[in-house]
Motif scaffolding. Structure first.
Motif, PDB file in Angstrom:
ATOM      1  N   LEU A  17       1.077  -1.414  -0.091  1.00 50.02           N
ATOM      2  CA  LEU A  17      -0.028  -0.097  -0.131  1.00 50.02           C
ATOM      3  C   LEU A  17       0.723   1.126  -0.001  1.00 50.02           C
ATOM      4  CD1 LEU A  17      -1.190  -2.382   1.432  1.00 50.02           C
ATOM      5  CD2 LEU A  17      -3.019  -0.505   2.542  1.00 50.02           C
ATOM      6  N   GLU A  18       0.606   1.896  -1.010  1.00 50.46           N
ATOM      7  CA  GLU A  18       1.576   3.211  -1.022  1.00 50.46           C
ATOM      8  C   GLU A  18       0.887   4.473  -1.498  1.00 50.46           C
ATOM      9  OE1 GLU A  18       5.930   3.504  -3.345  1.00 50.46           O
ATOM     10  OE2 GLU A  18       4.812   1.670  -3.509  1.00 50.46           O
ATOM     11  N   SER A  19       1.447   5.528  -0.783  1.00 48.08           N
ATOM     12  CA  SER A  19       1.058   6.979  -1.084  1.00 48.08           C
ATOM     13  C   SER A  19       2.112   7.797  -1.328  1.00 48.08           C
ATOM     14  CB  SER A  19       0.124   7.483   0.245  1.00 48.08           C
ATOM     15  OG  SER A  19       1.251   7.696   1.280  1.00 48.08           O
ATOM     16  N   GLU A  20       2.127   9.086  -1.443  1.00 41.93           N
ATOM     17  CA  GLU A  20       3.105   9.893  -1.920  1.00 41.93           C
ATOM     18  C   GLU A  20       4.014   9.792  -0.691  1.00 41.93           C
ATOM     19  OE1 GLU A  20       1.509  13.743  -2.722  1.00 41.93           O
ATOM     20  OE2 GLU A  20       0.359  13.034  -4.395  1.00 41.93           O
ATOM     21  N   SER A  21       3.722   9.784   0.553  1.00 41.40           N
ATOM     22  CA  SER A  21       4.772   9.862   1.789  1.00 41.40           C
ATOM     23  C   SER A  21       5.005   8.547   2.405  1.00 41.40           C
ATOM     24  CB  SER A  21       4.159  10.781   2.723  1.00 41.40           C
ATOM     25  OG  SER A  21       2.873  10.484   2.998  1.00 41.40           O
ATOM     26  N   LEU A  22       4.035   7.578   2.175  1.00 47.69           N
ATOM     27  CA  LEU A  22       4.306   6.321   3.035  1.00 47.69           C
ATOM     28  C   LEU A  22       4.262   5.116   1.972  1.00 47.69           C
ATOM     29  CD1 LEU A  22       4.756   5.505   6.089  1.00 47.69           C
ATOM     30  CD2 LEU A  22       2.298   5.500   6.089  1.00 47.69           C
ATOM     31  N   ARG A  23       4.824   4.004   2.420  1.00 48.36           N
ATOM     32  CA  ARG A  23       5.008   2.701   1.816  1.00 48.36           C
ATOM     33  C   ARG A  23       4.587   1.493   3.016  1.00 48.36           C
ATOM     34  NH1 ARG A  23       9.420   1.966  -1.356  1.00 48.36           N
ATOM     35  NH2 ARG A  23      10.508   1.028   0.444  1.00 48.36           N
ATOM     36  N   VAL A  24       3.519   0.890   3.010  1.00 51.96           N
ATOM     37  CA  VAL A  24       3.174  -0.165   3.778  1.00 51.96           C
ATOM     38  C   VAL A  24       3.358  -1.390   3.091  1.00 51.96           C
ATOM     39  CG1 VAL A  24       1.442  -1.084   5.624  1.00 51.96           C
ATOM     40  CG2 VAL A  24       2.153   1.259   5.544  1.00 51.96           C
ATOM     41  N   GLN A  29       0.440 -14.010   4.432  1.00 49.36           N
ATOM     42  CA  GLN A  29       0.791 -15.376   4.863  1.00 49.36           C
ATOM     43  C   GLN A  29       0.811 -15.484   6.180  1.00 49.36           C
ATOM     44  OE1 GLN A  29       3.934 -16.318   2.317  1.00 49.36           O
ATOM     45  NE2 GLN A  29       2.933 -17.346   0.761  1.00 49.36           N
ATOM     46  N   CYS A  30       1.264 -14.507   6.926  1.00 47.70           N
ATOM     47  CA  CYS A  30       1.425 -14.383   8.494  1.00 47.70           C
ATOM     48  C   CYS A  30       0.205 -13.638   9.125  1.00 47.70           C
ATOM     49  CB  CYS A  30       2.706 -13.806   8.758  1.00 47.70           C
ATOM     50  SG  CYS A  30       3.978 -14.696   8.163  1.00 47.70           S
ATOM     51  N   GLY A  31      -1.066 -13.951   8.711  1.00 48.98           N
ATOM     52  CA  GLY A  31      -2.160 -13.313   9.239  1.00 48.98           C
ATOM     53  C   GLY A  31      -2.299 -11.914   9.009  1.00 48.98           C
ATOM     54  N   GLY A  32      -1.721 -11.171   7.988  1.00 50.82           N
ATOM     55  CA  GLY A  32      -1.898  -9.504   7.599  1.00 50.82           C
ATOM     56  C   GLY A  32      -0.782  -8.908   8.540  1.00 50.82           C
ATOM     57  N   LYS A  33       0.156  -9.318   8.989  1.00 51.50           N
ATOM     58  CA  LYS A  33       1.230  -8.558   9.605  1.00 51.50           C
ATOM     59  C   LYS A  33       1.653  -7.406   8.882  1.00 51.50           C
ATOM     60  CE  LYS A  33       2.055 -11.660  13.684  1.00 51.50           C
ATOM     61  NZ  LYS A  33       1.200 -12.777  13.338  1.00 51.50           N
ATOM     62  N   ILE A  34       2.200  -6.133   9.527  1.00 46.85           N
ATOM     63  CA  ILE A  34       2.658  -5.409   8.751  1.00 46.85           C
ATOM     64  C   ILE A  34       4.316  -5.662   8.649  1.00 46.85           C
ATOM     65  CG2 ILE A  34       3.495  -3.038   8.710  1.00 46.85           C
ATOM     66  CD1 ILE A  34       0.516  -2.209   9.632  1.00 46.85           C
ATOM     67  N   VAL A  35       5.118  -5.898   7.641  1.00 46.53           N
ATOM     68  CA  VAL A  35       6.318  -6.298   7.807  1.00 46.53           C
ATOM     69  C   VAL A  35       7.108  -5.265   7.269  1.00 46.53           C
ATOM     70  CG1 VAL A  35       5.903  -8.721   7.423  1.00 46.53           C
ATOM     71  CG2 VAL A  35       6.057  -7.064   5.105  1.00 46.53           C
ATOM     72  N   SER A  36       6.834  -4.036   6.797  1.00 46.86           N
ATOM     73  CA  SER A  36       7.643  -2.919   6.419  1.00 46.86           C
ATOM     74  C   SER A  36       6.873  -1.771   6.336  1.00 46.86           C
ATOM     75  CB  SER A  36       8.352  -2.979   5.053  1.00 46.86           C
ATOM     76  OG  SER A  36       8.968  -1.996   4.644  1.00 46.86           O
ATOM     77  N   LEU A  37       7.324  -0.681   7.103  1.00 48.21           N
ATOM     78  CA  LEU A  37       6.629   0.762   7.178  1.00 48.21           C
ATOM     79  C   LEU A  37       7.697   1.834   7.016  1.00 48.21           C
ATOM     80  CD1 LEU A  37       4.072   2.374   8.082  1.00 48.21           C
ATOM     81  CD2 LEU A  37       4.905   2.135  10.331  1.00 48.21           C
ATOM     82  N   TYR A  38       7.594   2.155   5.604  1.00 53.51           N
ATOM     83  CA  TYR A  38       8.620   3.048   5.249  1.00 53.51           C
ATOM     84  C   TYR A  38       8.170   4.386   4.953  1.00 53.51           C
ATOM     85  CZ  TYR A  38      12.591   4.566   2.164  1.00 53.51           C
ATOM     86  OH  TYR A  38      13.428   5.379   1.545  1.00 53.51           O
ATOM     87  N   ASP A  39       8.808   5.571   5.468  1.00 56.12           N
ATOM     88  CA  ASP A  39       8.594   6.901   5.329  1.00 56.12           C
ATOM     89  C   ASP A  39       9.242   7.422   4.315  1.00 56.12           C
ATOM     90  OD1 ASP A  39       8.255   9.638   5.445  1.00 56.12           O
ATOM     91  OD2 ASP A  39       8.130   9.718   7.565  1.00 56.12           O
TER      92      ASP A  39
END
Length: 75
Positions: A17-24, A29-39
């Motif tokens: 999921l990506e916007s102009e300021s953030l990428r998630v 496969q792991c129950g929808g866990k967030i594995v990267s949160l990049y500013d």
């Protein structure tokens, strides 16, 4: 405007999921866990990332097959 797309994260299927300021990046496969949160504005990754990822299969208590990234040694 946000964009949702399929991706690969350390060799595993993922959703980005990506916007102009953030990428998630989410690992379904792991129950929808967030594995990267990049500013994107600062270039900062908020979640610790392994230097040499080694995915290992595990089975969760719900019986789901999941892959974890191991950075150290296992017994």
């Amino acid at each position: 405007m946000a964009v949702i797309s399929q991706d690969v994260f350390h060799g595993l299927a993922a959703w980005r999921l990506e916007s102009e300021s953030l990428r998630v990046v989410i690992g379904p496969q792991c129950g929808g866990k967030i594995v990267s949160l990049y500013d994107k504005r600062t270039g900062f990754e908020w979640l610790a990332q392994p230097r040499t990822p080694r995915p290992r299969p595990i089975t969760t208590t719900a019986g789901r097959l999941c892959f974890v990234i191991v950075t150290g040694s296992l017994p």
